[in-house]
Write a protein that holds these residues in place. Sequence first.
Motif, short mmCIF file in Angstrom:
data_model
loop_
_atom_site.label_atom_id
_atom_site.label_comp_id
_atom_site.label_asym_id
_atom_site.label_seq_id
_atom_site.Cartn_x
_atom_site.Cartn_y
_atom_site.Cartn_z
N GLU A 65 5.85 -4.96 -11.42
CA GLU A 65 4.95 -5.80 -10.61
C GLU A 65 3.88 -4.95 -9.91
O GLU A 65 2.69 -5.26 -9.96
CB GLU A 65 5.79 -6.56 -9.56
CG GLU A 65 5.03 -7.63 -8.83
CD GLU A 65 5.91 -8.30 -7.77
OE1 GLU A 65 5.41 -8.52 -6.66
OE2 GLU A 65 7.10 -8.55 -8.05
N LEU A 66 4.33 -3.84 -9.29
CA LEU A 66 3.38 -2.97 -8.58
C LEU A 66 2.40 -2.31 -9.55
O LEU A 66 1.21 -2.21 -9.27
CB LEU A 66 4.14 -1.88 -7.79
CG LEU A 66 4.89 -2.33 -6.54
CD1 LEU A 66 5.75 -1.20 -6.00
CD2 LEU A 66 3.93 -2.83 -5.46
N GLN A 116 1.44 -3.42 -12.46
CA GLN A 116 0.49 -4.41 -13.00
C GLN A 116 -0.60 -4.73 -11.99
O GLN A 116 -1.74 -5.01 -12.35
CB GLN A 116 1.25 -5.68 -13.42
CG GLN A 116 1.97 -5.48 -14.75
CD GLN A 116 2.85 -6.66 -15.13
OE1 GLN A 116 3.56 -7.22 -14.31
NE2 GLN A 116 2.80 -7.05 -16.39
N LYS A 117 -0.21 -4.65 -10.70
CA LYS A 117 -1.21 -4.90 -9.64
C LYS A 117 -2.01 -3.63 -9.32
O LYS A 117 -2.87 -3.65 -8.43
CB LYS A 117 -0.50 -5.37 -8.36
CG LYS A 117 0.07 -6.78 -8.47
CD LYS A 117 0.77 -7.13 -7.15
CE LYS A 117 1.36 -8.54 -7.19
NZ LYS A 117 2.22 -8.79 -5.99
N LYS A 118 -1.66 -2.53 -9.99
CA LYS A 118 -2.31 -1.23 -9.79
C LYS A 118 -2.16 -0.71 -8.34
O LYS A 118 -3.07 -0.11 -7.77
CB LYS A 118 -3.79 -1.29 -10.19
CG LYS A 118 -3.98 -1.64 -11.68
CD LYS A 118 -5.40 -1.46 -12.13
CE LYS A 118 -5.61 -1.81 -13.60
NZ LYS A 118 -4.84 -0.98 -14.53
N VAL A 119 -0.98 -0.99 -7.77
CA VAL A 119 -0.67 -0.51 -6.42
C VAL A 119 0.03 0.84 -6.53
O VAL A 119 1.06 0.95 -7.21
CB VAL A 119 0.27 -1.51 -5.69
CG1 VAL A 119 0.71 -0.95 -4.33
CG2 VAL A 119 -0.41 -2.86 -5.51
N ASN A 175 1.01 -0.50 -18.13
CA ASN A 175 1.12 -1.01 -16.75
C ASN A 175 2.48 -1.65 -16.49
O ASN A 175 2.58 -2.60 -15.71
CB ASN A 175 0.00 -2.01 -16.45
CG ASN A 175 -1.36 -1.35 -16.50
OD1 ASN A 175 -1.53 -0.24 -16.00
ND2 ASN A 175 -2.32 -1.99 -17.15
#
Length: 314
Positions: free
Chosen positions: A3-4, A6-9, A218
């Motif tokens: 999740e992180l 994919q959000k590029k966090v 990602n």
Amino acid sequence: MDELSQKKVPFFFMIDFLVQKVEVFEESALDKNGLLIDFKSYTNANEPLIESREIHLKAFPESREIYRRGFDKVQREIRLGNSYLTNYTCKTEIEINLSLKEIFYLSKAKYKILYKDQFVCFSPETFVEIIDNEVFTHPMKGTIDASKENAIEVLKSDIKEKAEHYTVVDLLRNDLSMVADEVQVNEFQRIDFIKTKQKNLYAMSSEISGKLKPEFQNKIGSLMKTLLPAGSILGAPKPKTLEIILDAESYERGFYTGVCGWFDGENLDSCVMIRFIEKENEKLYFKSGGGITHLSNFADEHQEMKNKIYVPIH
């Protein structure tokens, strides 16, 4: 982790050897959790004024008899054909005139991690790197005392060390092909020099790369779940060798030989958590070991386990 990523966090993660404990920290949470990291791609460690001083490191390795018990179990399984490379490790009590924090700041290593006052790791071994959807791994297998005459030539031509290195390269090439296409070996049997206060070592590494498959782009969590445990500190074939390790070793590895990494929002850098000192009931323990094959000599393997008890401070 998926999740992180994919959000590029950006985030840091640690996964233990048995892939049972996963800790994930966004950048703002690192300091709050008493976690210091120093990678080539990222650091949150501000160099404090810690004076370098004479290092006194004393190790109390387990007896030859205890080491032999586990070693013989591994050799028996190899002779039965259940494994052809098993990474057998031990826990050695040590005394050192430095705190874990001082070891973290004074040591020189490619990857350094300090987790609260629980453990410090100064690892020379990359696990996987992802750069622009290309994935790289750098298996490290085979070490020798650098002071030996013609040490590099001896290491490269040693039948046992060579067999071990070929096995791990083949294993990780196969592992990488589960998550990447166009997998190839770019560099084979590179020799790295590791300088320490106790003795200098040469270590043998190779580089393997491939183009990340679309379903793993990602998705750092899915990637790790597919690749772990890391082949270089487990052996081959992986499932049966894991059973052998759990039977032969007399302690739990925990985060030792697990992996940790930093995702910057685009790319990943991660390492295998070797060269590891852990605090337990106010005592310090150094965890170390090496790969056992049918060619392994008891005295040499016992010595290699002891050779790896060092801190890279010079």
